[in-house]
Design an enzyme around this catalytic site. Structure first.
Site, PDB file in Angstrom:
ATOM      1  N   TYR A 113     -22.113  54.663 -42.013  1.00  0.00           N
ATOM      2  CA  TYR A 113     -22.216  54.724 -43.478  1.00  0.00           C
ATOM      3  C   TYR A 113     -21.054  55.502 -44.105  1.00  0.00           C
ATOM      4  O   TYR A 113     -20.849  55.452 -45.312  1.00  0.00           O
ATOM      5  CB  TYR A 113     -23.541  55.345 -43.922  1.00  0.00           C
ATOM      6  CG  TYR A 113     -24.772  54.576 -43.477  1.00  0.00           C
ATOM      7  CD1 TYR A 113     -24.669  53.296 -42.945  1.00  0.00           C
ATOM      8  CD2 TYR A 113     -26.037  55.121 -43.588  1.00  0.00           C
ATOM      9  CE1 TYR A 113     -25.777  52.594 -42.537  1.00  0.00           C
ATOM     10  CE2 TYR A 113     -27.169  54.414 -43.181  1.00  0.00           C
ATOM     11  CZ  TYR A 113     -27.030  53.157 -42.656  1.00  0.00           C
ATOM     12  OH  TYR A 113     -28.141  52.458 -42.247  1.00  0.00           O
ATOM     13  N   ASP A 170     -37.863  55.184 -40.981  1.00  0.00           N
ATOM     14  CA  ASP A 170     -38.765  54.387 -41.829  1.00  0.00           C
ATOM     15  C   ASP A 170     -39.853  53.731 -40.985  1.00  0.00           C
ATOM     16  O   ASP A 170     -41.016  53.680 -41.389  1.00  0.00           O
ATOM     17  CB  ASP A 170     -37.985  53.302 -42.583  1.00  0.00           C
ATOM     18  CG  ASP A 170     -37.573  53.786 -43.962  1.00  0.00           C
ATOM     19  OD1 ASP A 170     -37.530  55.022 -44.161  1.00  0.00           O
ATOM     20  OD2 ASP A 170     -37.288  52.955 -44.836  1.00  0.00           O
ATOM     21  N   ASP A 227     -32.939  49.689 -29.240  1.00  0.00           N
ATOM     22  CA  ASP A 227     -33.845  48.530 -29.324  1.00  0.00           C
ATOM     23  C   ASP A 227     -35.163  48.832 -28.617  1.00  0.00           C
ATOM     24  O   ASP A 227     -36.247  48.492 -29.108  1.00  0.00           O
ATOM     25  CB  ASP A 227     -33.173  47.248 -28.776  1.00  0.00           C
ATOM     26  CG  ASP A 227     -32.355  47.483 -27.527  1.00  0.00           C
ATOM     27  OD1 ASP A 227     -32.114  48.654 -27.173  1.00  0.00           O
ATOM     28  OD2 ASP A 227     -31.947  46.502 -26.884  1.00  0.00           O
TER      29      ASP A 227
END
Ligand code: NAD
Length: 363
Positions: free
Chosen positions: A148, A257, A229
């Protein structure tokens, strides 16, 4: 030892003032019982700062925040469809203030606990055999590096549009958050799961190497590595296996989240953002909930638990933090609920009453 707790307070927007008032009530009661004093400095951020100063964050707020030992925040932002704040350019909107203060205070470590209380397991979307007895894990996400914040560009190459985003970490950025994760694991279940994609990414291989170096200083803490994963699967398959989950920015964005949603109750989830000192910004994971603002029905528990995290991580007041967490658990055990976590047969109460009850159960 009696302490004077120098706390910055950002009430913020929407339900912010209502939920922060209850957290302050609980902090004051805890301080009174344990012989401390709370000294609050009110700070403006987000929409409240736009209304007063035309910008979501002022130098004055940053300077005042830096003089505090920790900051407790409600939430910022409004309803983008109706609020005049969202007619401003993006860099002047409430959320820009939040990004700005995180940057100004160098808050590189984001902590999001995901706790499933046995009493609220009905809200959890997982099967009962997976969640029996509840779970309690902490996602620790790097917040100021990685994909980011890397260089990015979109260019046309030989007539084909191509976009680049670069994922960069240096060893110092990895070390400082790994140290934080191990310190926090020492206060909890003494296990760190470091999540990466070391089978593919160079940045993950460096991540793994540095985390292993840091682990040598914490012989009591068990370290395991997990590919991202697999971690995404394990969080829904067996969340009880985790204590502290340490990971880089983008993986943490997604996994935190996921972890919070498996608890099913946004009004219960605390969070903290820390820098290299003991300073931290503590806030509920949810937003300013403009749909219920001013109605006296918002759940203050996430903010109250954020205040408990503040006592634990910024002031090292573990007993006091335990007392708040236990008071929250007792209120739930006795069947009191705000509307968002209400279920059949329980007693529905409002924001203020919830704060009063938790404060009265501090021992
Ligand atoms: P939200 O989290 O504010 O609300 C989502 C839903 O959860 C709503 O139905 C709301 O009523 C409910 N909810 C949230 N907190 C609750 C609580 N404590 N008790 C009971 N119910 C609760 O998310 P949103 O509606 O997408 O965003 C609203 C505003 O909040 C936006 O301006 C957004 O940018 C901002 N926001 C701020 C933060 C922050 O301050 N860190 C985080 C997320 C969103």
């Amino acid at each position: 030892m009696d302490m004077n707790l120098n706390i910055g307070v950002i009430k913020g927007d929407g339900i912010g003032a209502e939920i922060v008032a209850e957290a302050m009530k609980v902090l004051d009661r805890t301080a009174e019982i344990y012989g401390h004093t709370c000294d609050y400095t009110q700070l403006l951020l987000g929409g409240a700062s736009i209304d007063a100063h035309g910008v979501p964050l002022t130098d004055e707020t940053v300077e005042k925040a830096k003089k505090c030992s920790a900051v407790l925040m409600g939430s910022i932002g409004g309803d983008a469809k109706v609020s005049p704040w969202y007619k401003l350019e993006p860099s002047k909107r409430p959320e820009a203030g939040l990004l700005g203060i995180r940057k100004a205070l160098n808050l590189f470590a984001n902590l999001r606990p995901a706790i499933l209380y046995d009493e609220l397991k009905g809200a959890c979307p997982l099967k009962e055999e997976i969640t029996e007895g509840g779970f309690d894990l902490m996602i620790m996400r790097e917040l100021t590096g990685g994909l980011y914040f890397g260089e990015r560009k979109t260019v046309e190459e030989n007539g084909v549009m191509t976009a680049y985003d670069s994922l960069t970490y240096n060893e110092n950025e990895i070390r400082r958050i790994a140290v934080r994760a191990f310190d926090i694991a020492m206060k909890r279940g003494k296990k760190v799961t470091s999540v990466d994609k070391a089978n593919v990414l160079d940045s993950s291989r460096l991540w793994r190497k540095v985390v292993e170096e840091v682990a040598k200083d914490y012989p009591e803490v068990v370290l395991e590595h997990m590919l991202v994963d697999n971690c995404a699967m394990q969080l829904v398959k067996d969340p009880k296996q985790f204590d502290v989950v340490l990971t880089e920015n983008m993986f943490g964005d997604i996994l935190s989240d996921e972890a919070s949603m498996v608890t099913g109750s946004i009004g219960m989830l605390a969070s903290a953002s820390l820098n290299e000192t003991k300073f931290g910004l503590y806030e509920p994971s949810g937003g300013s909930a403009p749909d219920i603002a001013g109605k006296g029905i918002a759940n203050p528990i996430a903010t109250i638990l954020s205040a408990a995290m503040m006592l634990r991580f910024s002031f090292d007041l573990d007993k006091e933090a335990d007392a708040i967490e236990e008071a929250v658990a007792r209120v739930l055990r006795e069947g009191y609920r705000t509307i968002d976590i209400m279920s059949e047969g329980k007693t529905q109460i409002g924001t203020e009453k919830m704060g009063d009850m938790i404060a009265s159960y501090i021992v």
